[in-house]
Design an enzyme around this catalytic site. Structure first.
Site, PDB file in Angstrom:
ATOM      1  N   ASP A  81       0.939  -1.250   0.082  1.00  0.00           N
ATOM      2  CA  ASP A  81       0.167   0.083   0.162  1.00  0.00           C
ATOM      3  C   ASP A  81       0.654   1.131   0.064  1.00  0.00           C
ATOM      4  OD1 ASP A  81      -3.345   0.199   0.778  1.00  0.00           O
ATOM      5  OD2 ASP A  81      -2.004   2.182   0.975  1.00  0.00           O
ATOM      6  N   ASP A 126      -7.886  -4.725  -3.548  1.00  0.00           N
ATOM      7  CA  ASP A 126      -8.948  -3.912  -3.083  1.00  0.00           C
ATOM      8  C   ASP A 126      -8.552  -2.478  -3.311  1.00  0.00           C
ATOM      9  OD1 ASP A 126     -11.590  -3.431  -1.785  1.00  0.00           O
ATOM     10  OD2 ASP A 126     -10.783  -3.342   0.149  1.00  0.00           O
ATOM     11  N   LYS A 166     -10.704  -5.063  -7.543  1.00  0.00           N
ATOM     12  CA  LYS A 166     -11.837  -4.188  -7.169  1.00  0.00           C
ATOM     13  C   LYS A 166     -11.937  -3.028  -8.229  1.00  0.00           C
ATOM     14  CE  LYS A 166     -12.210  -1.030  -3.843  1.00  0.00           C
ATOM     15  NZ  LYS A 166     -12.700  -0.791  -2.469  1.00  0.00           N
TER      16      LYS A 166
HETATM   17  C1  LIG Z   1     -10.658   0.310   0.229  1.00  0.00           C
HETATM   18  S1  LIG Z   1      -8.672   0.681   1.003  1.00  0.00           S
HETATM   19  C2  LIG Z   1      -8.317  -1.146   0.678  1.00  0.00           C
HETATM   20  C3  LIG Z   1      -8.863  -1.545   2.418  1.00  0.00           C
HETATM   21  C4  LIG Z   1      -8.280  -2.879   2.728  1.00  0.00           C
HETATM   22  N1  LIG Z   1      -8.314  -3.947   1.598  1.00  0.00           N
HETATM   23  C5  LIG Z   1      -8.635  -3.601   4.097  1.00  0.00           C
HETATM   24  O1  LIG Z   1      -9.384  -4.606   3.832  1.00  0.00           O
HETATM   25  O2  LIG Z   1      -8.322  -3.075   5.019  1.00  0.00           O
HETATM   26  C6  LIG Z   1      -7.903   1.051  -0.812  1.00  0.00           C
HETATM   27  C7  LIG Z   1      -6.190   1.281  -0.834  1.00  0.00           C
HETATM   28  O3  LIG Z   1      -5.674   1.320  -1.768  1.00  0.00           O
HETATM   29  C8  LIG Z   1      -4.466   2.241  -1.630  1.00  0.00           C
HETATM   30  N2  LIG Z   1      -3.947   2.797  -2.769  1.00  0.00           N
HETATM   31  C9  LIG Z   1      -4.721   3.657  -3.504  1.00  0.00           C
HETATM   32  N3  LIG Z   1      -3.653   4.007  -4.771  1.00  0.00           N
HETATM   33  C10 LIG Z   1      -2.657   3.253  -4.307  1.00  0.00           C
HETATM   34  C11 LIG Z   1      -1.531   3.100  -5.031  1.00  0.00           C
HETATM   35  N4  LIG Z   1      -1.162   3.827  -6.381  1.00  0.00           N
HETATM   36  N5  LIG Z   1      -0.437   2.271  -4.819  1.00  0.00           N
HETATM   37  C12 LIG Z   1      -0.791   1.520  -3.647  1.00  0.00           C
HETATM   38  N6  LIG Z   1      -1.796   1.833  -3.043  1.00  0.00           N
HETATM   39  C13 LIG Z   1      -2.757   2.349  -3.229  1.00  0.00           C
HETATM   40  C14 LIG Z   1      -4.986   3.462  -0.627  1.00  0.00           C
HETATM   41  O4  LIG Z   1      -3.828   3.618   0.159  1.00  0.00           O
HETATM   42  C15 LIG Z   1      -6.018   2.184   0.212  1.00  0.00           C
HETATM   43  O5  LIG Z   1      -5.324   2.084   1.349  1.00  0.00           O
END
Ligand SMILES: C[S@@+](CC[C@H](N)C(=O)[O-])C[C@H]1O[C@@H](n2cnc3c(N)ncnc32)[C@H](O)[C@@H]1O
Length: 211
Positions: A81, A126, A166
């Protein structure tokens, strides 16, 4: 007379406090999202004991909490992440703070953890972009992220195995399905009950990687 300045409250992120939120709290999960993965797992049985799993867009790690219970200590789990990580777990659980778009620097970090040419049995994602409220823009950003994950899977997912994405789906998303079809024998679109009715997110299970 000195007038006391009113303290302005910082805007807080909007949290849905529904039955899944309370259930997650009660069961010790860090986010309600875990129940989306739980339903997907009940339906498709993507994850099995001893598997090597990569979870992308993993913070605040509720998917990882769930996956860890299935793979047990004989499997391997790497969570990625862009956000900082504050978990300390076992020797077979790794977390990487990294932007998925920065593949050139991410790749050697993964290779350091995996043995030589080893690959994952399943990749779950996700991942979600920061939303703007404009559904067309948010869908576009979500598709871009997912295409990056498919490219990651080109190198790191085993042939014949599966990948969970997702996506924010508002209108036609053939930019993404075209890329999925190139790489997988088939895919299924699925919306777990824990996705709110109003939400335009859904999951795509990409089945049987071709090469
Ligand atoms: C809905 S949350 C995930 C929740 C997680 N699956 C859980 O169960 O706790 C989406 C995540 O995608 C991450 N994210 C968004 N863009 C990203 C990127 N370019 N690289 C890595 N992570 C990313 C965000 O920081 C966020 O923590």
């Amino acid at each position: 007379m000195i007038l006391q300045q009113k303290r302005r409250k910082r805007p807080q992120p909007f949290i849905i406090k529904d039955k899944y939120f309370h259930k997650a709290k009660k069961e010790g999960f860090r986010a309600r999202s875990v129940f989306k993965l739980e339903e997907i797992q009940k339906t498709f049985e993507l994850i099995h004991p001893q598997m090597k799993v990569c979870d992308i867009g993993a913070a605040p790690w509720s998917f990882m909490q769930f996956i860890k219970r299935i793979i047990k200590e004989w499997g391997l789990l790497i969570g990625i992440d862009i956000k900082k990580i504050d978990i300390i777990w076992w020797k077979n659980i790794y977390t990487l703070v990294h932007n998925i778009f920065e593949y050139d620097t991410l790749k050697p970090k993964i290779r350091e953890i995996l043995w030589s040419e080893e690959k994952f049995d399943v990749i779950t994602s996700d991942i979600a972009p920061n939303t703007t409220g404009r559904k067309d823009i948010d869908q576009y950003a979500s598709v871009e992220l997912n295409i990056e994950i498919l490219k990651f899977g080109d190198e790191f997912l085993k042939k014949w195995w599966n990948l969970l994405l997702k996506v924010f789906k508002w209108e036609d998303f053939s930019d993404l399905t075209k890329e999925i079809k190139k790489r997988f024998e088939r895919f299924i679109e699925y919306k777990p009950l824990a996705c709110r009715d109003r939400s335009f997110e859904e999951y795509v299970i990409c089945i049987n990687k071709k090469d």
